[in-house]
Write an enzyme that holds these catalytic residues in place. Structure first.
Site, PDB file in Angstrom:
ATOM      1  N   LYS A 178       0.850  -1.189   0.000  1.00 37.71           N
ATOM      2  CA  LYS A 178       0.000   0.000   0.000  1.00 37.71           C
ATOM      3  C   LYS A 178       0.879   1.229   0.000  1.00 37.71           C
ATOM      4  CE  LYS A 178      -1.125   3.109   3.454  1.00 37.71           C
ATOM      5  NZ  LYS A 178      -0.176   3.709   4.427  1.00 37.71           N
ATOM      6  N   SER A 217       0.515   5.547   0.733  1.00 41.88           N
ATOM      7  CA  SER A 217      -0.297   6.705   1.101  1.00 41.88           C
ATOM      8  C   SER A 217       0.371   7.972   0.608  1.00 41.88           C
ATOM      9  CB  SER A 217      -0.468   6.772   2.628  1.00 41.88           C
ATOM     10  OG  SER A 217      -1.051   8.011   3.004  1.00 41.88           O
ATOM     11  N   SER A 237       6.995   9.016  -9.911  1.00 42.47           N
ATOM     12  CA  SER A 237       7.853   8.915  -8.733  1.00 42.47           C
ATOM     13  C   SER A 237       7.353   7.846  -7.772  1.00 42.47           C
ATOM     14  CB  SER A 237       7.912  10.269  -8.024  1.00 42.47           C
ATOM     15  OG  SER A 237       8.725  10.202  -6.871  1.00 42.47           O
TER      16      SER A 237
END
Length: 439
Positions: free
Chosen positions: A81, A83, A183
């Protein structure tokens, strides 16, 4: 291909071919392309954008600028994951062991904090002995033995991105959606994942404050990742208030341990963590539906399996064997605590979330430059959420600082972040939207 000709074509709004993009990224990696040329290319992309195909080509070229990990020897799928960052966002610390407890493997390569957002790696560095930058052999052993490992990016993964980002950071081109996309995804693709779930934050504590901007970034990430062969979905989640009731490093680790062991769980934090876990299990093939993924994740949390896996990960990476049961004994503590008191009774109707993060930075718990050292002990706990009722003189939050002056300064900042009203506000959605690839 001359770098200046590639820059010229993008400057003039023309689409670049994959070979042109690969050549330019190769020059970034080798040093053949100068900092001035990288800056010019970044600005050309900032103003003219990139098509999906161009963004895929840029992402894969940066992925291929260094090592690409291979987890095919694991007995289960590798997933992760990412964020986009916020305040009190310690989700990774609970999410990785929860998903690992359900049969997936989570080689989580995380970053450090910069600006008002906290970094997962800085949080893990609060744990004495924890090797947040292990060699590849220890990283692989930890993932295999514990099911997950939370570490930092090595210099061998997507080195072109590292150089490109350092120049974007000082040339006002950070906010470009295709450059952000490349990125983020180049590092995740280099990590050798089979699937990925993205948590794109929206609100006054996020880099993307508007719904339109957050949706554009989430859509770009999902489309480019899937275009590059990485099965990816995204959740857009609220950051108009801190996600956890703690903001800092050691204080967020303690909050995560309390979450895993069931001592205390912030409701919004629990909702986001379990929603992301459900999506990760679905994408990794460890659940047939989001509902089943949610049930499996909740079971792993409630029966203590996730807490055990977190403890095992900490130990294999050099931390104390009894860290989960004795976190308070090992985590650093600040010398001064100061309660921020409500001036009157009412309901919390709004929080200036970004300013909460900046208050942590001012305490020494964050950095304004990459080379700054972080004080892992300082931070803020007991942050009341939007909708909470408070009486005059009761605590809005608690400051953990190194000196009385620092504590008083932070308390004044946090005090100014809270808005109190007579009426209870309507609760905002925590998980605002899910974005999946178009069929």
């Amino acid at each position: 291909m001359l770098p200046q000709e590639i820059i010229r074509r993008k400057r003039d709004g023309k689409a670049l071919a994959p070979a042109e993009i690969a050549a330019f990224v190769g020059g970034i990696t080798s040093g053949a392309v100068s900092e001035g040329q990288i800056a010019a290319f970044g600005m050309a992309v900032f103003f003219n954008g990139m098509s999906r195909d161009e963004a895929v080509a840029l992402t894969t070229a940066m992925r291929d600028s260094g090592d690409v990990l291979d987890w095919s020897d694991l007995p289960g799928p590798a997933t992760d994951k990412h964020s986009t960052g916020g305040v009190g966002d310690n989700v990774s610390l609970m999410l990785a062991p929860i998903v690992a407890a359900c049969g997936a493997y989570v080689p989580m390569i995380s970053g450090r904090g910069l600006g008002h957002t906290g970094g997962t790696l800085d949080k893990m560095d609060s744990i004495p002995g924890y090797a947040s930058q292990p060699d590849l052999a220890l990283f692989r052993r930890t993932v295999r033995e514990a099911g997950c490992a939370i570490i930092g990016q090595t210099s061998d993964l997507a080195p072109a991105d590292k150089r490109f980002y350092s120049i974007r950071d000082v040339t006002a081109t950070v906010e470009s959606v295709p450059l952000i996309t490349a990125s983020i995804l180049s590092k995740k693709l280099a990590a050798g994942l089979g699937s990925l779930v993205l948590d794109v934050k929206i609100g006054n504590g996020a880099f993307m404050e508007s719904a339109r901007d957050a949706s554009a970034l989430a859509t770009s990430l999902v489309e480019v990742a899937n275009g590059a062969g990485l099965r990816t979905t995204a959740l857009i989640t609220g950051m108009n208030e801190p996600l956890a009731s703690a903001a800092g490093n050691a204080v967020e680790v303690r909050n995560a341990v309390d979450f895993l062991t069931g001592r205390f769980r912030d409701p919004r934090l629990e909702e986001v963590t379990l929603a992301l876990a459900a999506d990760m299990l679905l994408s990794a093939g460890r659940a047939s539906s989001q509902r089943e993924g949610l049930q499996r994740a909740r079971t792993a949390l409630e029966d203590g399996t996730a807490a055990d896996i977190f403890g095992r990960m900490v130990f294999v990476l050099g931390g104390p064997v009894d860290f989960v049961t004795n976190a308070a004994k090992y985590l650093p503590k600040a010398d001064v605590e100061l309660v921020v008191k409500a001036p009157r009774g009412g309901f919390v109707s709004a929080i200036a979330t970004r300013d909460i993060g900046l208050a942590v930075v001012a305490l020494g718990g964050g950095r304004t430059r990459p080379e700054d050292k972080v004080d892992h002990a300082v931070g803020i706990t007991g942050l009341l959420p939007v909708g909470a009722e408070v009486r005059a003189g009761e605590a809005l939050a608690r400051i953990h600082a190194r000196s009385p002056l620092a504590a008083e300064t932070a308390a004044a900042s946090v005090f100014a972040c809270y808005t109190l009203d007579e009426a209870r506000p309507v609760a905002a959605k925590v998980v605002a939207r899910r974005i999946a690839p178009r069929s």
